[in-house]
Design a protein around this motif. Structure first.
Motif, PDB file in Angstrom:
ATOM      1  N   TYR A  20      93.989  55.158 128.457  1.00  0.00           N
ATOM      2  CA  TYR A  20      93.096  56.339 129.414  1.00  0.00           C
ATOM      3  C   TYR A  20      93.627  57.590 128.997  1.00  0.00           C
ATOM      4  O   TYR A  20      92.722  58.289 128.860  1.00  0.00           O
ATOM      5  N   LEU A  21      94.946  57.724 129.217  1.00  0.00           N
ATOM      6  CA  LEU A  21      95.562  59.275 129.348  1.00  0.00           C
ATOM      7  C   LEU A  21      95.221  59.630 127.999  1.00  0.00           C
ATOM      8  O   LEU A  21      94.676  61.009 127.438  1.00  0.00           O
ATOM      9  N   TRP A  22      95.152  58.228 126.719  1.00  0.00           N
ATOM     10  CA  TRP A  22      94.882  59.170 125.146  1.00  0.00           C
ATOM     11  C   TRP A  22      93.434  59.147 125.415  1.00  0.00           C
ATOM     12  O   TRP A  22      92.782  60.268 124.161  1.00  0.00           O
ATOM     13  N   ALA A  23      92.505  58.415 125.480  1.00  0.00           N
ATOM     14  CA  ALA A  23      91.370  58.815 126.175  1.00  0.00           C
ATOM     15  C   ALA A  23      91.011  60.557 126.552  1.00  0.00           C
ATOM     16  O   ALA A  23      89.827  60.926 125.453  1.00  0.00           O
ATOM     17  N   GLY A  24      91.338  60.964 127.926  1.00  0.00           N
ATOM     18  CA  GLY A  24      91.055  61.655 128.635  1.00  0.00           C
ATOM     19  C   GLY A  24      91.608  63.197 127.409  1.00  0.00           C
ATOM     20  O   GLY A  24      91.173  64.209 127.557  1.00  0.00           O
ATOM     21  N   LEU A  25      92.694  63.239 126.756  1.00  0.00           N
ATOM     22  CA  LEU A  25      93.390  64.065 126.193  1.00  0.00           C
ATOM     23  C   LEU A  25      91.792  64.615 124.973  1.00  0.00           C
ATOM     24  O   LEU A  25      92.057  65.757 124.429  1.00  0.00           O
ATOM     25  N   LEU A  26      92.023  62.964 124.175  1.00  0.00           N
ATOM     26  CA  LEU A  26      90.616  62.847 122.944  1.00  0.00           C
ATOM     27  C   LEU A  26      89.550  64.308 123.302  1.00  0.00           C
ATOM     28  O   LEU A  26      88.620  64.688 123.091  1.00  0.00           O
ATOM     29  N   ILE A  27      88.625  63.792 124.728  1.00  0.00           N
ATOM     30  CA  ILE A  27      87.893  64.134 125.222  1.00  0.00           C
ATOM     31  C   ILE A  27      88.764  65.502 125.554  1.00  0.00           C
ATOM     32  O   ILE A  27      86.839  66.597 125.297  1.00  0.00           O
ATOM     33  N   TRP A  28      89.498  66.025 125.906  1.00  0.00           N
ATOM     34  CA  TRP A  28      89.710  67.031 126.233  1.00  0.00           C
ATOM     35  C   TRP A  28      89.845  68.356 124.890  1.00  0.00           C
ATOM     36  O   TRP A  28      88.807  69.237 124.733  1.00  0.00           O
ATOM     37  N   LEU A  29      90.381  68.041 123.794  1.00  0.00           N
ATOM     38  CA  LEU A  29      90.228  67.660 122.247  1.00  0.00           C
ATOM     39  C   LEU A  29      88.465  68.132 121.941  1.00  0.00           C
ATOM     40  O   LEU A  29      88.576  69.142 121.503  1.00  0.00           O
ATOM     41  N   VAL A  30      88.328  67.407 122.050  1.00  0.00           N
ATOM     42  CA  VAL A  30      86.839  67.284 121.640  1.00  0.00           C
ATOM     43  C   VAL A  30      85.878  68.413 122.223  1.00  0.00           C
ATOM     44  O   VAL A  30      85.234  69.012 122.145  1.00  0.00           O
ATOM     45  N   ILE A  31      86.023  68.356 123.536  1.00  0.00           N
ATOM     46  CA  ILE A  31      85.442  69.226 124.455  1.00  0.00           C
ATOM     47  C   ILE A  31      85.487  71.040 123.978  1.00  0.00           C
ATOM     48  O   ILE A  31      84.885  71.709 124.536  1.00  0.00           O
ATOM     49  N   PHE A  32      87.181  71.126 123.956  1.00  0.00           N
ATOM     50  CA  PHE A  32      87.592  72.055 123.298  1.00  0.00           C
ATOM     51  C   PHE A  32      86.765  73.071 122.265  1.00  0.00           C
ATOM     52  O   PHE A  32      86.509  74.200 122.964  1.00  0.00           O
ATOM     53  N   ALA A  33      86.851  72.300 121.596  1.00  0.00           N
ATOM     54  CA  ALA A  33      86.025  72.219 120.236  1.00  0.00           C
ATOM     55  C   ALA A  33      85.253  73.193 119.935  1.00  0.00           C
ATOM     56  O   ALA A  33      85.067  73.566 119.890  1.00  0.00           O
ATOM     57  N   ALA A  34      84.252  72.227 121.426  1.00  0.00           N
ATOM     58  CA  ALA A  34      82.720  72.410 120.723  1.00  0.00           C
ATOM     59  C   ALA A  34      82.408  74.058 121.632  1.00  0.00           C
ATOM     60  O   ALA A  34      81.424  74.749 121.446  1.00  0.00           O
ATOM     61  N   GLN A  35      83.469  73.948 122.877  1.00  0.00           N
ATOM     62  CA  GLN A  35      83.004  74.838 123.729  1.00  0.00           C
ATOM     63  C   GLN A  35      83.939  76.079 123.257  1.00  0.00           C
ATOM     64  O   GLN A  35      83.588  77.396 123.295  1.00  0.00           O
ATOM     65  N   PHE A  36      84.695  76.166 122.475  1.00  0.00           N
ATOM     66  CA  PHE A  36      85.534  77.570 121.579  1.00  0.00           C
ATOM     67  C   PHE A  36      84.111  78.305 121.172  1.00  0.00           C
ATOM     68  O   PHE A  36      83.960  79.491 120.597  1.00  0.00           O
ATOM     69  N   TRP A  37      84.259  76.432 119.498  1.00  0.00           N
ATOM     70  CA  TRP A  37      83.132  77.216 119.150  1.00  0.00           C
ATOM     71  C   TRP A  37      81.598  78.414 120.075  1.00  0.00           C
ATOM     72  O   TRP A  37      81.327  79.071 119.533  1.00  0.00           O
ATOM     73  N   ARG A  38      81.130  77.625 120.966  1.00  0.00           N
ATOM     74  CA  ARG A  38      80.278  78.434 121.559  1.00  0.00           C
ATOM     75  C   ARG A  38      80.678  79.648 121.931  1.00  0.00           C
ATOM     76  O   ARG A  38      79.485  80.561 122.213  1.00  0.00           O
ATOM     77  N   GLN A  39      81.213  79.328 122.620  1.00  0.00           N
ATOM     78  CA  GLN A  39      82.039  80.922 123.388  1.00  0.00           C
ATOM     79  C   GLN A  39      82.365  82.210 122.849  1.00  0.00           C
ATOM     80  O   GLN A  39      81.814  82.972 123.232  1.00  0.00           O
ATOM     81  N   ARG A  40      82.578  81.676 121.431  1.00  0.00           N
ATOM     82  CA  ARG A  40      83.538  82.503 120.643  1.00  0.00           C
ATOM     83  C   ARG A  40      82.226  82.978 120.006  1.00  0.00           C
ATOM     84  O   ARG A  40      81.620  84.480 119.330  1.00  0.00           O
ATOM     85  N   HIS A  41      80.721  82.673 119.702  1.00  0.00           N
ATOM     86  CA  HIS A  41      79.483  82.505 119.202  1.00  0.00           C
ATOM     87  C   HIS A  41      78.592  83.743 120.302  1.00  0.00           C
ATOM     88  O   HIS A  41      78.022  84.754 119.471  1.00  0.00           O
ATOM     89  N   LEU A  42      79.021  83.137 120.941  1.00  0.00           N
ATOM     90  CA  LEU A  42      78.167  83.765 122.813  1.00  0.00           C
ATOM     91  C   LEU A  42      79.370  85.340 122.496  1.00  0.00           C
ATOM     92  O   LEU A  42      77.782  86.556 122.536  1.00  0.00           O
ATOM     93  N   CYS A  43      79.765  85.063 122.726  1.00  0.00           N
ATOM     94  CA  CYS A  43      80.904  86.776 122.470  1.00  0.00           C
ATOM     95  C   CYS A  43      80.468  87.977 121.505  1.00  0.00           C
ATOM     96  O   CYS A  43      80.141  89.171 121.580  1.00  0.00           O
ATOM     97  N   ARG A  44      80.603  87.344 120.174  1.00  0.00           N
ATOM     98  CA  ARG A  44      80.516  87.621 119.225  1.00  0.00           C
ATOM     99  C   ARG A  44      78.689  88.452 118.967  1.00  0.00           C
ATOM    100  O   ARG A  44      78.714  89.472 118.769  1.00  0.00           O
ATOM    101  N   SER A  45      77.371  87.621 119.005  1.00  0.00           N
ATOM    102  CA  SER A  45      76.128  88.176 119.624  1.00  0.00           C
ATOM    103  C   SER A  45      76.062  88.781 120.803  1.00  0.00           C
ATOM    104  O   SER A  45      75.755  89.717 120.365  1.00  0.00           O
ATOM    105  N   CYS A  46      77.022  89.082 121.442  1.00  0.00           N
ATOM    106  CA  CYS A  46      76.481  89.333 122.153  1.00  0.00           C
ATOM    107  C   CYS A  46      77.495  91.090 122.659  1.00  0.00           C
ATOM    108  O   CYS A  46      76.913  92.752 122.749  1.00  0.00           O
TER     109      CYS A  46
END
Length: 84
Positions: free
Chosen positions: A43-69
């Motif tokens: 469960y801890l490894w699954a939580g880490l994997l979930i964190w990693l996937v969401i972090f990567a996707a959100q970082f890409w999305r937020q960086r794109h939003l900041c640049r377009s702003c």
């Protein structure tokens, strides 16, 4: 550099909240099935994997939003200079 740090911070918070909720849900289901609150390492490894996937996707999305702003603000700034 500052937009990347801002995007990183927002992505980290979002990923942490989502991963914590996912692990809590897994533990709740485990408790409902087995009746004990043992935390398997899986469960801890699954939580880490979930964190990693969401972090990567959100970082890409937020960086794109900041640049377009920033681009929109630059364009608006150029248009005000043209008026005067």
């Amino acid at each position: 550099m500052k937009p990347n740090l801002k995007a990183c911070g927002q992505a980290m918070v979002t990923a942490m909240v989502n991963a914590a909720l996912a692990v809590a849900l897994m533990l709740l289901v485990e408790f409902a099935i087995s009746g004990s609150f043992q935390v398997p390492a899986t469960y801890l490894w699954a939580g880490l994997l979930i964190w990693l996937v969401i972090f990567a996707a959100q970082f890409w999305r937020q960086r794109h939003l900041c640049r377009s702003c920033e681009t929109a603000q630059d364009v608006a700034g150029d248009q005000t200079h043209q008026i005067y």
